[in-house]
Each structure stands twice: as structure tokens, then as C-alpha cells.
Design an enzyme around this catalytic site. Structure first.
Site, PDB file in Angstrom:
ATOM      1  N   SER A  49       0.402  -1.046  -0.056  1.00 24.75           N
ATOM      2  CA  SER A  49      -0.104   0.015   0.203  1.00 24.75           C
ATOM      3  C   SER A  49       0.830   1.590  -0.146  1.00 24.75           C
ATOM      4  O   SER A  49       0.836   2.181  -0.164  1.00 24.75           O
ATOM      5  CB  SER A  49      -1.616   0.076   1.425  1.00 24.75           C
ATOM      6  OG  SER A  49       0.161  -0.315   2.385  1.00 24.75           O
ATOM      7  N   ASP A 339      -2.744   8.437   8.133  1.00 28.59           N
ATOM      8  CA  ASP A 339      -3.725   7.442   8.939  1.00 28.59           C
ATOM      9  C   ASP A 339      -2.603   7.038   9.642  1.00 28.59           C
ATOM     10  O   ASP A 339      -1.665   7.197   9.979  1.00 28.59           O
ATOM     11  CB  ASP A 339      -4.505   5.979   7.696  1.00 28.59           C
ATOM     12  CG  ASP A 339      -4.326   5.686   7.266  1.00 28.59           C
ATOM     13  OD1 ASP A 339      -3.018   4.939   7.283  1.00 28.59           O
ATOM     14  OD2 ASP A 339      -4.373   5.321   6.069  1.00 28.59           O
ATOM     15  N   HIS A 342      -0.375   4.956   7.306  1.00 28.65           N
ATOM     16  CA  HIS A 342       0.514   5.593   6.281  1.00 28.65           C
ATOM     17  C   HIS A 342       1.227   6.673   6.270  1.00 28.65           C
ATOM     18  O   HIS A 342      -0.092   7.667   6.584  1.00 28.65           O
ATOM     19  CB  HIS A 342       0.047   4.984   4.881  1.00 28.65           C
ATOM     20  CG  HIS A 342      -0.737   3.836   4.631  1.00 28.65           C
ATOM     21  ND1 HIS A 342      -2.374   3.522   5.352  1.00 28.65           N
ATOM     22  CD2 HIS A 342       0.213   3.279   3.897  1.00 28.65           C
ATOM     23  CE1 HIS A 342      -2.031   2.360   5.250  1.00 28.65           C
ATOM     24  NE2 HIS A 342      -0.802   1.854   4.204  1.00 28.65           N
TER      25      HIS A 342
END
Length: 364
Positions: A49, A339, A342
Site C-alpha cells: 500500500s 492515517d 501510512h
């Protein structure tokens, strides 16, 4: 030979686009000064991600973020599937090298043919070096990312021919960022995995699979390969919340697992680089620069490094970070993390600048 003189309208459209891309590449002022005669035609990306740009957007998985407030600071405020408020590291890298403003997802339905010439990302949120890791998250496993890469090579061959394709593969910068999910979600997330593996044997498995992946890329023609180590996963907000105790300290055993994997990955790549001829395999330490931002936030202009910007910052990531249940901090640049897992674009820019300063001379 005669067939090259009679082009269809679609061929004419492609070649016009192709030459426009070449013009863009030769006239864009890169922020990073490359040595004369150095060519990096594309940045090609694999992993999780951290460098996904929307490959999971049409999949049934929790590892996707194609909804607000993700992308709030991206071009036009559009949520593209990037796990950040704005650009991710490989976007910034392409921008710094003067290639293009961002690296698109290979599975983006709006991907333009000319984007293939300067690089795409095959990365998928939730991916890991251990197959079970990606199964847990429902992302695209690394072997499937390689299958998409095979498609990519075929498309390049059709577009520019075999010789130019070989040139692109040989001279492009290949970036692989993976491992966080293996440690956080697989090894420490599943008691059944810890019954089967010790932290030493699990990180050895990760490092061996990473080595095999690098060898596969070499087999396809890649020669400039950067493999990132794992970050200080025990210091990201969600892991501090889950396992850091009442005071949400960095989780030492998680960080120790990252450091153990990093040592093994670095060693594997050192051996591999002496085996694979005409190759540049570089282990990239992401652990130290991110930890420095977390431990010394004010030195870099940040105010908060133990919480995410989205919601309470304690646990919100992907589906929990949304416009309906989570407020967003008004000044994203105050936060190291977007978040609970990340970093923000601001943090990524600082890290990329550090990494370019340290590693660029090794890959050119």
C-alpha cells in the site's frame, strides 16, 4: 519494411503521443541533477500500500481507499486509491527525476498507452512477501504483480519494438517496497503463524522470497533494482495503539522483527549482486529516516508523530478513515502520519529527499 510507411489512424495517434512523451522527458527540468549521459526512462514499482496508486480499486477487499478523505491533497482532491492524503513515495521520485508528476496504477482503467513508457505501479495494498499475508488482506500477490508485468512487457513490445523495450527495462529504476504487512498483520497478527515460525525463521522466509523476486525481475531484463527494507513498524500509530500498552509506546518486538528482516534482506542482496552480472541491486534503508521523523518531529517541522491525521489518529485506516465517521486534521503538514499506518505526503517528501541524497549515486 513497407508496412511502416502506411500507418493506421490509431498508429498515428500513438506515435504522436509517443513523441510528446519524449519531448516532455527532454524538456522537463528534473529537481535531481543526473550525471551527463545517464538515462532513467521509467520508474516501475511493485509492492504494497505504500506505493499502490489504485490497483485495488475494483476489488472486493478492505485494502482499498478510493474514497474521501484519501487523496484530499492529491491533484484536484481526487481519491485515486493512494493510501495517503496526497502523493506516495514513487510519485515523488518520478517527479524529482523529471519523468512525470505521478506514477499511475497499471490496472487503472484510464491508463494511457504513453504512461507505460515512463512507468507504472503494480503494487497492491495488503501485499506481502509471504503468500498468506496477501490472502489475509485480499490484495494482489507478488506473483500476480509479475504476471501483470509480463503483460506490460508485451504491450511495450507492441508499442516500441523489442529493442526499445529491452532498453527501457535495462535502464529503468525498479522499486520494490514490501514487508510491513508480513510483520504486522501476518506474523504478529496471527497466533497460528507464530506456532509455525519463530521471528528468525519468518523473517528468513521473507528475505528469501524477496531475493527470489529480485531474481525474477533480473530475468525479465531489469538491472537497476531498489529493494526497500521494512520501516519501524512498531512505531506507526495503529501498532502503538494495539500493542504499545497504555502509554502507546513504540512496540520493541515489532521493530526488532523489522530490523532482523532488514539485515537478512541486505545480506541476501549483497550476495545476489555479486552473482547477477551487469546488475545494480541496492538495499534501501527506510527504517532510519522514518524513525528519525517519528522521534524528532519538530526538527522537520512536524507537531504530531504518534497519531494519524485522520479521525482520532489511534486506529483509523482504510475503511475506518472516511468522510462519515472521521474528521481530518486541518493542517496535514503538522503530522508525520496521514492515517494510523501510512505517512503524509509531507513526510514522504522529506524521506525521498534523504534517500535520493544517500542512494542515487549507487543506482546511476
Amino acid at each position: 519494411m513497407v508496412s511502416y510507411l502506411f500507418l493506421s489512424s490509431s498508429s498515428i495517434l500513438f506515435w504522436c503521443s509517443f513523441f510528446l512523451v519524449l519531448l516532455f522527458m527532454t524538456t522537463t527540468n528534473a529537481l535531481v541533477k543526473l550525471p551527463e549521459n545517464t538515462t532513467i526512462p521509467a520508474v516501475i514499482v511493485f509492492g504494497d500500500s505504500i506505493v499502490d496508486a489504485g490497483n485495488n480499486d475494483d476489488m472486493i477487499t478492505e485494502a482499498r481507499c478510493d474514497y474521501p478523505p484519501y487523496g484530499i491533497d492529491f491533484d484536484g482532491g481526487v481519491p485515486t486509491g493512494r493510501f495517503s492524503n496526497g502523493k506516495v513515495p514513487t510519485d515523488i521520485l518520478a517527479e524529482e527525476l523529471g519523468l512525470k508528476p505521478s506514477i499511475p496504477a497499471y490496472r487503472d482503467p484510464n491508463l494511457k498507452p504513453e504512461d507505460l513508457l515512463t512507468g507504472v505501479t503494480f503494487a497492491s495494498g495488503g501485499a506481502g512477501y509471504v503468500p498468506l499475508t496477501t490472502q489475509i488482506a485480499g490484495g494482489i500477490p507478488l506473483p500476480k504483480q509479475l504476471k501483470y508485468f509480463e503483460e506490460y512487457i508485451e504491450k511495450l513490445n507492441d508499442m516500441v519494438g523489442e529493442e526499445r523495450t529491452k532498453f527501457i527495462l535495462k535502464n529503468s529504476m525498479f522499486v520494490i517496497i514490501c514487508g510491513s504487512n508480513d510483520i504486522a498483520n501476518d506474523f504478529f497478527g496471527l497466533p497460528s503463524v507464530r506456532l509455525q515460525y519463530t521471528v528468525d525463521s519468518f523473517t528468513a522466509l521473507m528475505a528469501e522470497n524477496a531475493r527470489s523476486f529480485a531474481m525474477s525481475l533480473y530475468g525479465y531484463g531489469a538491472r537497476r533494482i531498489l529493494m526497500f527494507g521494512a520501516p519501524p513498524i512498531g512505531c506507526v500509530p495503529s501498532q502503538r495503539t494495539v500493542a504499545g500498552g497504555p502509554t502507546r509506546d513504540c512496540v520493541v518486538r515489532f521493530n526488532d522483527a523489522s530490523k532482523l528482516f532488514n539485515a537478512k534482506l541486505s545480506g541476501n542482496l549483497d550476495i545476489l549482486s555479486r552473482t547477477l552480472l551487469d546488475s545494480t541491486l541496492v538495499y534501501v534503508d527506510i527504517y532510519s529516516p522514518l524513525l528519525d521523523l517519528i522521534v524528532n518531529p519538530r526538527q522537520y517541522g512536524f507537531k504530531v508523530s504518534n497519531l494519524g491525521c485522520c479521525g482520532t489518529g489511534l486506529i483509523e485506516v482504510t475503511a475506518l478513515c472516511n468522510n462519515y465517521t472521521s474528521a481530518v486534521c486541518p493542517i496535514r503538514s503538522d503530522y508525520v502520519f496521514w492515517d494510523s499506518f501510512h505517512p503524509t505526503e509531507t513526510a514522504y517528501r522529506i524521506i525521498v529527499a534523504k534517500l535520493l541524497d544517500r542512494y542515487l549515486s549507487k543506482i546511476i
